[in-house]
Scaffold this motif. Structure first.
Motif, short mmCIF file in Angstrom:
data_model
loop_
_atom_site.label_atom_id
_atom_site.label_comp_id
_atom_site.label_asym_id
_atom_site.label_seq_id
_atom_site.Cartn_x
_atom_site.Cartn_y
_atom_site.Cartn_z
N GLY A 229 0.82 -1.20 0.00
CA GLY A 229 0.00 0.00 0.00
C GLY A 229 0.85 1.25 0.00
O GLY A 229 1.90 1.30 -0.65
N LEU A 230 0.45 2.23 0.76
CA LEU A 230 1.15 3.52 0.78
C LEU A 230 1.12 4.12 2.18
O LEU A 230 0.30 3.75 3.02
CB LEU A 230 0.51 4.47 -0.23
CG LEU A 230 -1.00 4.73 -0.13
CD1 LEU A 230 -1.33 5.83 0.88
CD2 LEU A 230 -1.57 5.11 -1.50
N PRO A 231 2.03 5.08 2.45
CA PRO A 231 2.01 5.74 3.76
C PRO A 231 0.97 6.85 3.80
O PRO A 231 0.80 7.60 2.84
CB PRO A 231 3.43 6.30 3.87
CG PRO A 231 3.81 6.61 2.45
CD PRO A 231 3.14 5.54 1.61
N ASP A 232 0.27 6.93 4.89
CA ASP A 232 -0.71 8.00 5.11
C ASP A 232 -0.31 8.69 6.41
O ASP A 232 0.61 9.48 6.45
CB ASP A 232 -2.11 7.40 5.16
CG ASP A 232 -3.23 8.42 5.08
OD1 ASP A 232 -3.00 9.59 5.48
OD2 ASP A 232 -4.34 8.08 4.65
N GLY A 233 -0.95 8.35 7.53
CA GLY A 233 -0.58 8.96 8.79
C GLY A 233 0.66 8.32 9.39
O GLY A 233 0.89 7.11 9.26
N ILE A 234 1.48 9.13 10.07
CA ILE A 234 2.72 8.65 10.69
C ILE A 234 2.91 9.31 12.05
O ILE A 234 2.45 10.44 12.27
CB ILE A 234 3.97 8.92 9.80
CG1 ILE A 234 4.05 10.41 9.41
CG2 ILE A 234 3.93 8.05 8.54
CD1 ILE A 234 5.27 10.75 8.56
N ARG A 235 3.59 8.59 12.97
CA ARG A 235 3.91 9.13 14.29
C ARG A 235 5.26 8.57 14.73
O ARG A 235 5.62 7.43 14.41
CB ARG A 235 2.87 8.73 15.34
CG ARG A 235 1.49 9.34 15.17
CD ARG A 235 1.48 10.82 15.49
NE ARG A 235 0.12 11.33 15.56
CZ ARG A 235 -0.63 11.67 14.52
NH1 ARG A 235 -0.15 11.50 13.30
NH2 ARG A 235 -1.85 12.14 14.68
N CYS A 236 5.99 9.33 15.53
CA CYS A 236 7.22 8.87 16.15
C CYS A 236 6.99 8.59 17.63
O CYS A 236 6.19 9.27 18.29
CB CYS A 236 8.34 9.92 16.03
SG CYS A 236 9.24 9.87 14.47
N ASP A 237 7.71 7.60 18.15
CA ASP A 237 7.70 7.38 19.59
C ASP A 237 8.88 8.12 20.22
O ASP A 237 9.68 8.75 19.52
CB ASP A 237 7.68 5.89 19.94
CG ASP A 237 8.93 5.13 19.49
OD1 ASP A 237 10.02 5.73 19.46
OD2 ASP A 237 8.82 3.92 19.20
#
Length: 309
Positions: A229-237
């Motif tokens: 698929g593809l990247p949409d939402g992202i977050r870092c820890d």
């Protein structure tokens, strides 16, 4: 060796320290059209998320379950908070970025650039200095499903920077469709998802990285590629690992870009955020459903853990 459940796929031993064999993938809300924009309010112990086509923002809490937060959201998509605890959202309908004040009134932060309407702001982050960064693809104007069909007025699908003084400038202009974005824990790096493969197979489904140098972004190349698929939402820890949405679930990348593992989800994932009373629950918006799973990592955003600074 510890056995993990089928929905946790370990590709690198480092991932074993970020998940737990008892981590159950739970449905906490379902029956929506297209869920997006999860943001945790740690000081209120609740999650807000968008149901874009239904033009509403929903709220979930352990105590009350799912309730309506805003009935007419204007096709609101991505959400975040600023350091004053206010909700910042991207509305496809009005083609703007809007702030919800503490008294509930709305303040439009940006709706045009150089005298022409924005395309359809998609996702947004706010730096510790109050600077607002947001992406502006055309998803909200290519049909009437997530907004209102219209011709784009901007020459490119830009990533914008809105200074604390209100000056709007283009930060990056060479994306096909810029989408989710997030800071590294120290805010020295801004990661931006390229989701142009949604309509053009020639576009690589990558997450790009940019060094934040004052008001400028310096391109540091591709950070990672999504293999399904593809990247949409992202977050870092807080350790700098990046967690990204994908067609088969959530992919977790080490700070060096290595794919560590996946949390497999039975629906296409749009976005995610960290939260919960201990900051170690990953909330996942996936098509018609919102999921929750325990992870042994806390989000880099301060409100994830119940504080704002």
């Amino acid at each position: 060796m510890i056995t993990f459940p089928p929905h946790i796929e370990t590709l690198d031993d480092r991932f074993r320290g970020l998940v737990h064999p008892m981590g159950k993938l739970e449905k906490i809300a379902e029956g929506f059209t297209w869920t997006e924009g999860p943001v945790w309010f740690g000081d209120r112990d609740c999650l807000l998320f968008s149901d874009i086509p239904s033009r509403r923002i929903m709220m979930w809490s352990e105590v009350t379950g799912v309730t309506l937060y805003r009935g007419e959201s204007g096709f609101n998509n991505g959400n975040t908070r600023d350091r004053q605890g206010r909700l910042i959202g991207c509305r496809h309908g009005a083609r703007d970025v809007v702030r919800t004040e503490h008294d509930g009134t709305l303040t439009v932060l940006a709706d045009s650039f150089e005298g022409r309407r924005l395309n359809s702001p998609n996702d947004v982050v706010v730096g510790s200095d109050g600077t607002v960064w947001f992406t502006d693809p055309t998803y909200g104007i290519i049909s009437d499903f997530e907004g209102y069909r219209a011709e784009p007025e901007q020459a490119a699908r830009n990533v914008y920077r809105l200074s604390p003084e209100g000056a709007l400038t283009v930060a990056v202009s060479d994306f096909t469709q810029p989408n989710g974005l997030c800071f590294s824990p120290d805010e020295r790096m801004l990661y931006i998802a390229e989701s142009g493969s949604s309509h053009d197979d020639r576009v690589a489904p990558v997450i790009r990285q940019f060094a934040v140098e004052g008001g400028r972004l310096t391109d540091r190349g591709v950070f990672a590629t999504i293999d399904t698929g593809l990247p949409d939402g992202i977050r870092c820890d807080i350790s700098g690992n990046l967690w990204s949405s994908a067609a088969d679930g959530v992919h977790c990348f080490a700070p060096d870009g290595t794919l560590l593992g996946k949390i497999l989800v039975p629906e296409v994932v749009s976005n995610l955020c960290f939260g919960g009373s201990d900051g170690r629950r990953l909330f996942i918006t996936a098509t018609s459903t919102v999921y929750r799973i325990f992870v042994d990592a806390a989000g880099a955003e301060p409100w994830t853990r119940g504080r704002l600074s």
